[in-house]
Motif scaffolding. Structure first.
Motif, short mmCIF file in Angstrom:
data_model
loop_
_atom_site.label_atom_id
_atom_site.label_comp_id
_atom_site.label_asym_id
_atom_site.label_seq_id
_atom_site.Cartn_x
_atom_site.Cartn_y
_atom_site.Cartn_z
N UNK A 4 0.87 -1.12 0.09
CA UNK A 4 -0.03 0.05 -0.12
C UNK A 4 0.88 1.21 -0.12
N UNK A 5 0.34 2.43 -0.63
CA UNK A 5 1.34 3.62 -0.82
C UNK A 5 0.62 4.40 -0.09
N UNK A 6 1.42 5.65 0.13
CA UNK A 6 0.99 7.03 1.06
C UNK A 6 1.95 7.99 0.29
N UNK A 7 1.26 8.88 -0.46
CA UNK A 7 1.96 9.96 -1.06
C UNK A 7 1.89 11.11 -0.15
N UNK A 8 2.96 11.82 -0.15
CA UNK A 8 3.12 12.97 0.84
C UNK A 8 3.70 14.05 -0.04
N UNK A 29 7.55 3.74 13.64
CA UNK A 29 6.17 3.35 14.30
C UNK A 29 5.11 2.91 13.37
N UNK A 30 5.06 3.02 12.25
CA UNK A 30 3.97 2.51 11.28
C UNK A 30 4.36 1.44 10.21
N UNK A 31 5.68 1.26 10.18
CA UNK A 31 6.21 0.41 9.06
C UNK A 31 6.13 0.79 7.77
N UNK A 32 6.41 2.14 7.55
CA UNK A 32 6.58 2.67 6.11
C UNK A 32 7.89 2.65 5.83
N UNK A 33 8.19 2.66 4.36
CA UNK A 33 9.52 2.73 3.93
C UNK A 33 9.43 3.40 2.64
N UNK A 34 10.70 4.17 2.49
CA UNK A 34 10.69 5.19 1.36
C UNK A 34 10.67 4.49 0.14
N UNK A 35 9.76 4.93 -0.69
CA UNK A 35 9.70 4.17 -2.20
C UNK A 35 10.40 5.21 -3.21
N UNK A 36 10.09 6.50 -3.06
CA UNK A 36 10.41 7.63 -4.13
C UNK A 36 10.51 8.88 -3.48
N UNK A 37 11.25 9.70 -3.85
CA UNK A 37 11.43 11.26 -3.64
C UNK A 37 11.70 12.11 -4.82
N UNK A 43 11.50 23.75 -4.51
CA UNK A 43 11.77 23.47 -3.11
C UNK A 43 10.92 22.10 -2.63
N UNK A 44 9.84 22.13 -3.27
CA UNK A 44 8.78 21.05 -2.79
C UNK A 44 9.17 19.92 -3.01
N UNK A 45 8.97 18.82 -1.89
CA UNK A 45 9.32 17.29 -2.19
C UNK A 45 8.22 16.72 -2.31
N UNK A 46 7.88 15.68 -3.18
CA UNK A 46 6.90 14.84 -3.37
C UNK A 46 7.62 13.54 -2.85
N UNK A 47 7.02 12.83 -1.67
CA UNK A 47 7.74 11.77 -1.05
C UNK A 47 6.47 10.54 -1.45
N UNK A 48 6.77 9.35 -1.67
CA UNK A 48 6.06 8.23 -1.65
C UNK A 48 6.49 7.30 -0.77
#
Length: 64
Positions: A4-8, A29-37, A43-48
């Motif tokens: 499952x993915x969470x875009x930020x 704490x939530x088990x997420x790992x970095x998929x893409x930055x 200067x905005x970062x899009x993180x998945x």
């Protein structure tokens, strides 16, 4: 494997150290790992973030 993915989206006023700390907390704490930055010119970062789905979430529930 199913993920499952969470875009930020992090605003430009968030520096790299603060962004890393926020992502480390989510990972621990939530088990997420970095998929893409992606870093944009403004200067905005899009993180998945991604994490494996639980086996119980993949199987349909039983109904009586």
């Amino acid at each position: 494997m199913d993920y499952e993915y969470a875009p930020l989206r992090l605003p430009p006023n968030v520096d790299r150290l603060t962004a890393a700390a926020q992502l480390a907390i989510q990972a621990e704490f939530s088990g997420w790992e970095l998929a893409r930055v992606r870093l944009f010119r403004d200067g905005t970062r899009q993180v998945v973030l991604r994490r494996r789905r639980m086996a119980s979430e993949l199987q349909p529930g039983l109904s009586y």
